[in-house]
Design an enzyme around this catalytic site. Structure first.
Site, short mmCIF file in Angstrom:
data_model
loop_
_atom_site.label_atom_id
_atom_site.label_comp_id
_atom_site.label_asym_id
_atom_site.label_seq_id
_atom_site.Cartn_x
_atom_site.Cartn_y
_atom_site.Cartn_z
N CYS A 32 -17.98 54.15 -12.12
CA CYS A 32 -18.42 52.93 -11.46
C CYS A 32 -17.25 51.94 -11.42
O CYS A 32 -16.32 52.02 -12.23
CB CYS A 32 -19.58 52.30 -12.21
SG CYS A 32 -21.09 53.27 -12.19
N CYS A 73 -23.43 50.46 -16.82
CA CYS A 73 -22.35 49.47 -16.78
C CYS A 73 -22.76 48.17 -17.47
O CYS A 73 -21.92 47.50 -18.06
CB CYS A 73 -21.88 49.23 -15.35
SG CYS A 73 -20.86 50.60 -14.76
N ASN A 88 -15.21 51.98 -7.52
CA ASN A 88 -15.94 53.20 -7.84
C ASN A 88 -15.17 54.41 -7.32
O ASN A 88 -14.47 54.35 -6.30
CB ASN A 88 -17.37 53.15 -7.31
CG ASN A 88 -17.51 52.97 -5.81
OD1 ASN A 88 -16.78 52.20 -5.19
ND2 ASN A 88 -18.48 53.66 -5.23
N ILE A 89 -15.29 55.49 -8.08
CA ILE A 89 -14.61 56.74 -7.75
C ILE A 89 -15.64 57.85 -7.90
O ILE A 89 -16.08 58.15 -9.02
CB ILE A 89 -13.41 57.00 -8.69
CG1 ILE A 89 -12.43 55.84 -8.61
CG2 ILE A 89 -12.73 58.32 -8.36
CD1 ILE A 89 -11.39 55.84 -9.72
N GLU A 90 -16.06 58.43 -6.79
CA GLU A 90 -17.07 59.48 -6.83
C GLU A 90 -16.45 60.85 -7.03
O GLU A 90 -15.24 61.04 -6.87
CB GLU A 90 -17.89 59.45 -5.53
CG GLU A 90 -18.70 58.18 -5.37
CD GLU A 90 -19.51 58.14 -4.10
OE1 GLU A 90 -20.35 57.23 -4.01
OE2 GLU A 90 -19.32 58.98 -3.19
N CYS A 124 -25.03 48.81 -12.63
CA CYS A 124 -26.06 49.76 -13.03
C CYS A 124 -26.36 49.58 -14.53
O CYS A 124 -25.65 48.85 -15.23
CB CYS A 124 -25.62 51.19 -12.73
SG CYS A 124 -24.32 51.82 -13.84
N GLU A 135 -17.25 48.82 -12.30
CA GLU A 135 -17.21 48.02 -13.53
C GLU A 135 -16.53 48.79 -14.66
O GLU A 135 -15.71 48.24 -15.39
CB GLU A 135 -18.63 47.61 -13.95
CG GLU A 135 -19.35 46.77 -12.92
CD GLU A 135 -20.12 47.59 -11.88
OE1 GLU A 135 -20.99 47.00 -11.23
OE2 GLU A 135 -19.84 48.80 -11.71
#
Length: 136
Positions: A57, A93, A46-48, A90, A59
């Site tokens: 996300c 995803c 994940n990369i916010e 989620c 995935e």
């Protein structure tokens, strides 16, 4: 933790990429590893982003890596995250996975301090809408 050598390889790939996650806001690091139809494992984390909807996300990142690497279909996916509860994909995803996986594909969701949950895509996304519903 993993029951098969394939699951062990997927778990290790998910954990290795999870260590690279960029999650300064939630501090909830997630890794995903896909076994694709070409026999390769593709991983993503994940990369916010400060503007939350702009993040990725794990995935989705793994699916992007698969497509970029030449894989076409997901045959198995392993998701790891912190804690004891299974870290499941989620809703968005689940739909992304649906685009590239058959309904019987197993998804292993693992909070690394607990027991992995093994479900099928159909169990995680019942009555789903997929590409086969659209005209060709």
């Amino acid at each position: 933790m993993a029951k098969t050598s394939t699951d062990q390889a997927l778990f290790e790939a998910a954990e290795a990429i999870r260590a690279k996650a960029y999650a300064p806001y939630s501090r909830f690091h997630v890794g995903a590893a896909i076994l694709a139809d070409d026999g390769k494992i593709y991983a993503g984390c994940n990369i916010e982003n400060a503007a939350y909807p702009q993040g990725n996300c794990a995935e989705a990142s793994a699916i992007s890596a698969m497509v970029a690497g030449g894989g076409k279909r997901i045959t198995r996916i392993y998701v790891t995250g912190p804690g004891a509860a299974p870290v499941t994909p989620c809703g968005g995803c689940r739909q992304r996975i649906r685009e590239f996986a058959d309904l019987d594909v197993e998804i292993i969701s693992h909070g690394v301090d607990g027991t992995p949950l093994v479900t099928t895509l159909a169990q995680l996304l019942p009555h789903s809408f997929g590409p086969e519903f659209l005209p060709k």
